[in-house]
Design an enzyme around this catalytic site. Structure first.
Site, PDB file in Angstrom:
ATOM      1  N   CYS A   1       0.845  -1.203   0.000  1.00 43.72           N
ATOM      2  CA  CYS A   1       0.000   0.000   0.000  1.00 43.72           C
ATOM      3  C   CYS A   1       0.880   1.252   0.000  1.00 43.72           C
ATOM      4  O   CYS A   1       1.848   1.340   0.752  1.00 43.72           O
ATOM      5  CB  CYS A   1      -0.903  -0.008   1.234  1.00 43.72           C
ATOM      6  SG  CYS A   1      -2.009   1.409   1.283  1.00 43.72           S
TER       7      CYS A   1
ATOM      8  N   CYS B   1     -19.841  -5.139   3.511  1.00 50.32           N
ATOM      9  CA  CYS B   1     -19.072  -3.960   3.913  1.00 50.32           C
ATOM     10  C   CYS B   1     -17.766  -4.018   3.139  1.00 50.32           C
ATOM     11  O   CYS B   1     -17.220  -5.113   2.942  1.00 50.32           O
ATOM     12  CB  CYS B   1     -18.790  -4.018   5.416  1.00 50.32           C
ATOM     13  SG  CYS B   1     -17.733  -2.674   6.006  1.00 50.32           S
TER      14      CYS B   1
ATOM     15  N   CYS C   1       0.365  -0.003  10.341  1.00 54.85           N
ATOM     16  CA  CYS C   1      -0.159  -1.007   9.403  1.00 54.85           C
ATOM     17  C   CYS C   1       0.906  -1.884   8.755  1.00 54.85           C
ATOM     18  O   CYS C   1       1.835  -1.388   8.104  1.00 54.85           O
ATOM     19  CB  CYS C   1      -0.977  -0.314   8.321  1.00 54.85           C
ATOM     20  SG  CYS C   1      -1.795  -1.513   7.236  1.00 54.85           S
TER      21      CYS C   1
ATOM     22  N   CYS D   1     -17.007  -8.385   5.445  1.00 53.17           N
ATOM     23  CA  CYS D   1     -16.277  -7.139   5.188  1.00 53.17           C
ATOM     24  C   CYS D   1     -15.025  -7.445   4.368  1.00 53.17           C
ATOM     25  O   CYS D   1     -14.210  -8.268   4.774  1.00 53.17           O
ATOM     26  CB  CYS D   1     -15.808  -6.496   6.483  1.00 53.17           C
ATOM     27  SG  CYS D   1     -17.111  -6.248   7.657  1.00 53.17           S
TER      28      CYS D   1
ATOM     29  N   ARG E   1     -18.052  -1.701  17.899  1.00 46.06           N
ATOM     30  CA  ARG E   1     -17.397  -2.996  17.655  1.00 46.06           C
ATOM     31  C   ARG E   1     -16.072  -3.104  18.393  1.00 46.06           C
ATOM     32  O   ARG E   1     -15.167  -2.275  18.227  1.00 46.06           O
ATOM     33  CB  ARG E   1     -17.167  -3.217  16.161  1.00 46.06           C
ATOM     34  CG  ARG E   1     -16.543  -4.596  15.876  1.00 46.06           C
ATOM     35  CD  ARG E   1     -16.453  -4.947  14.401  1.00 46.06           C
ATOM     36  NE  ARG E   1     -17.734  -4.820  13.771  1.00 46.06           N
ATOM     37  CZ  ARG E   1     -18.005  -3.973  12.787  1.00 46.06           C
ATOM     38  NH1 ARG E   1     -17.073  -3.200  12.305  1.00 46.06           N
ATOM     39  NH2 ARG E   1     -19.209  -3.914  12.277  1.00 46.06           N
TER      40      ARG E   1
ATOM     41  N   CYS F   1     -19.360   3.073   8.665  1.00 46.78           N
ATOM     42  CA  CYS F   1     -18.602   2.352   9.698  1.00 46.78           C
ATOM     43  C   CYS F   1     -17.301   3.112   9.870  1.00 46.78           C
ATOM     44  O   CYS F   1     -16.456   3.115   8.972  1.00 46.78           O
ATOM     45  CB  CYS F   1     -18.342   0.918   9.237  1.00 46.78           C
ATOM     46  SG  CYS F   1     -17.249   0.010  10.353  1.00 46.78           S
TER      47      CYS F   1
ATOM     48  N   CYS G   1       0.666   4.613   6.970  1.00 49.16           N
ATOM     49  CA  CYS G   1       0.049   4.471   8.301  1.00 49.16           C
ATOM     50  C   CYS G   1       0.986   3.689   9.231  1.00 49.16           C
ATOM     51  O   CYS G   1       1.340   2.539   8.935  1.00 49.16           O
ATOM     52  CB  CYS G   1      -1.294   3.769   8.181  1.00 49.16           C
ATOM     53  SG  CYS G   1      -2.323   4.444   6.856  1.00 49.16           S
TER      54      CYS G   1
HETATM   55  N1  SAM Z   1      -6.567   0.760   2.990  1.00 46.40           N
HETATM   56  C1  SAM Z   1      -7.835   1.104   3.474  1.00 46.40           C
HETATM   57  C2  SAM Z   1      -7.816   2.240   4.474  1.00 46.40           C
HETATM   58  O1  SAM Z   1      -6.880   2.365   5.234  1.00 46.40           O
HETATM   59  O2  SAM Z   1      -8.783   2.994   4.485  1.00 46.40           O
HETATM   60  C3  SAM Z   1      -8.596  -0.070   4.058  1.00 46.40           C
HETATM   61  C4  SAM Z   1      -7.886  -1.131   4.865  1.00 46.40           C
HETATM   62  S1  SAM Z   1      -7.130  -0.592   6.417  1.00 46.40           S
HETATM   63  C5  SAM Z   1      -6.145  -1.962   6.852  1.00 46.40           C
HETATM   64  C6  SAM Z   1      -8.511  -0.570   7.563  1.00 46.40           C
HETATM   65  C7  SAM Z   1      -8.262  -0.152   8.977  1.00 46.40           C
HETATM   66  O3  SAM Z   1      -7.615  -1.188   9.690  1.00 46.40           O
HETATM   67  C8  SAM Z   1      -7.376   1.039   9.231  1.00 46.40           C
HETATM   68  O4  SAM Z   1      -8.043   2.249   9.064  1.00 46.40           O
HETATM   69  C9  SAM Z   1      -6.985   0.869  10.684  1.00 46.40           C
HETATM   70  O5  SAM Z   1      -7.887   1.561  11.522  1.00 46.40           O
HETATM   71  C10 SAM Z   1      -7.106  -0.649  10.901  1.00 46.40           C
HETATM   72  N2  SAM Z   1      -5.792  -1.248  11.179  1.00 46.40           N
HETATM   73  C11 SAM Z   1      -4.795  -1.476  10.312  1.00 46.40           C
HETATM   74  N3  SAM Z   1      -3.724  -2.021  10.908  1.00 46.40           N
HETATM   75  C12 SAM Z   1      -4.044  -2.148  12.217  1.00 46.40           C
HETATM   76  C13 SAM Z   1      -3.347  -2.635  13.351  1.00 46.40           C
HETATM   77  N4  SAM Z   1      -2.094  -3.082  13.262  1.00 46.40           N
HETATM   78  N5  SAM Z   1      -3.967  -2.640  14.554  1.00 46.40           N
HETATM   79  C14 SAM Z   1      -5.236  -2.176  14.653  1.00 46.40           C
HETATM   80  N6  SAM Z   1      -5.948  -1.696  13.603  1.00 46.40           N
HETATM   81  C15 SAM Z   1      -5.361  -1.672  12.404  1.00 46.40           C
HETATM   82 FE1  SF4 Z   2      -2.750   1.220   3.411  1.00 49.44          FE
HETATM   83 FE2  SF4 Z   2      -2.736   0.027   5.768  1.00 49.44          FE
HETATM   84 FE3  SF4 Z   2      -2.978   2.651   5.642  1.00 49.44          FE
HETATM   85 FE4  SF4 Z   2      -5.024   1.075   4.785  1.00 49.44          FE
HETATM   86  S1  SF4 Z   2      -4.246   1.255   6.861  1.00 49.44           S
HETATM   87  S2  SF4 Z   2      -4.178   2.900   3.774  1.00 49.44           S
HETATM   88  S3  SF4 Z   2      -3.851  -0.651   3.965  1.00 49.44           S
HETATM   89  S4  SF4 Z   2      -1.186   1.461   4.985  1.00 49.44           S
END
Ligand code: SAM
Ligand code: SF4
Ligand code: DTB
Length: 327
Positions: A54, A129, A61, A98, A261, A189, A58
């Site tokens: 990606c 979702c 992530c 989802c 949730r 959500c 973040c």
């Molecule tokens: N890429 C898209 C986005 O970020 O909008 C969708 C997938 S992203 C993985 C969805 C959500 O997963 C993120 O907004 C974050 O809140 C949550 N998330 C990701 N990694 C996480 C982690 N290590 N621990 C807890 N929540 C996590």
């Molecule tokens: Fe990409 Fe992870 Fe951020 Fe979603 S949460 S935008 S998958 S880096």
């Protein structure tokens, strides 16, 4: 109902979080009972339909291309694999499926491949979702036209703390996507992640943003950070579990009718902590062995836990709507 407010001041939410725990729990549970059946838990299953690589950064992530994690990247899954996973989730008892993609935003070509997935999962009688990153107004409308029920897009944290976690898109970008989702008639959500090193004031700030949206989100995921090696937030001091419970309770008070949730992080939570979260107002979980890329609490453990607590799962979208109408 008069309890639904959209004018929360940050100090009021901080004052809730500062209450003696029993006072906070007593108040949250009262709100919970006035708006929900306290014995019901909604279950959603997750599937990562496109994994890793990606472009966003973040800090939490494992799927970000900016971090060096062990994760194997995967292209967008074919339709038949997605449908097989949805069917298996339905057989386990999940009522909502989802699908998550590690995109900054879907291209229109990406979207063309997602629409048939939504239609096929709907045909199984499940709610749908997706979480695909930022959306334009038109993309949101197309998802709705394909029958999508919910769009997940998290605010993640307070506006002030946000820049410490993500630099490649802004808080305002996220709010705009949520506006497009709402305007298209999709259910919203949106929630956040705790345990990223934020302060109590930041947690209040996140809840304030969520509760002061023009309409409360139908679903509010509260994630506890899953620490993955190779991500910048790996090694963060874990959050005091009671602070997690407090935030769930405050979320219940400021968004009385929403499904709150208990999301990522349950794998490492004790049964007792989860029970406390359900008392505080959490009434939805991710169900199934995996979240997107990390392990979830095992399904047999969840079934046993719900039974020990005298909780039952919602039978499907119809029952969830009935509950919502009473709210
Ligand atoms: N890429 C898209 C986005 O970020 O909008 C969708 C997938 S992203 C993985 C969805 C959500 O997963 C993120 O907004 C974050 O809140 C949550 N998330 C990701 N990694 C996480 C982690 N290590 N621990 C807890 N929540 C996590
Ligand atoms: Fe990409 Fe992870 Fe951020 Fe979603 S949460 S935008 S998958 S880096
Ligand atoms: C949400 O708030 N939590 C889910 C879902 N929305 C998409 C994702 C949790 C991801 C946890 C880390 C992983 O498994 O990759």
């Amino acid at each position: 109902m008069s309890e639904l407010r959209h004018d929360w001041r940050r100090e009021e939410i901080e004052a809730l979080l500062d209450l003696p725990l029993n006072d906070l729990l007593y108040r949250a549970h009262g709100v919970h009972r006035r708006h929900h059946d306290p014995h019901l838990i909604q279950t959603s299953s997750l599937l990562s339909i496109k994994t890793g690589a990606c472009p966003e950064d973040c800090g939490y992530c494992p799927q970000s291309a900016h971090h060096h994690t062990e994760l194997a990247r995967e292209r967008l899954l074919p339709l038949d694999e997605v449908v097989a996973e949805a069917r298996a989730a339905r057989e386990r008892g999940a009522t909502r499926f989802c699908m998550g993609a590690a995109w900054r935003n879907p291209t229109d070509t990406n979207l063309e491949r997602i629409l048939p997935m939504i239609e096929a999962v709907k045909d199984l009688g499940m709610e749908t979702c997706v979480t695909l990153g930022m959306l334009t107004a038109d993309q949101a409308r197309r998802l709705r036209a394909a029958g999508l029920d919910y769009y997940n897009h998290n605010l993640d944290t307070s506006p002030e703390f946000y820049g410490r976690v993500i630099t490649t898109r802004t808080y305002q970008d996220r709010l705009e996507t949520l506006e497009h989702v709402r305007a298209a008639g999709l259910k919203v959500c949106t929630g956040g992640i705790l345990g990223m090193g934020e302060s109590r004031r930041d947690r209040a700030g996140l809840l304030q943003q969520l509760a002061n949206l023009p309409r409360h989100p139908e679903s509010v995921p509260i994630n506890n950070l899953v620490q993955v090696e190779g991500t910048p937030l790996h090694g963060t001091e874990p959050l005091d579990p009671f602070e997690f419970v407090r935030t769930v309770a405050a979320a219940r008070i400021v968004m009385p009718a929403s499904w709150v949730r208990l999301s990522a992080g349950r794998h490492d939570m004790s049964d007792e902590l989860q029970a406390l979260c359900f008392f505080a107002g959490a009434n939805s979980i991710f169900y199934g062995e995996k979240l997107l890329t990390t392990p979830n609490a095992p399904a047999d453990r969840d079934r046993a836990l719900l039974e020990r607590l005298g909780l039952r799962t919602t039978a499907g979208p119809g029952e969830e709507e009935a509950v919502r109408r009473r709210a």
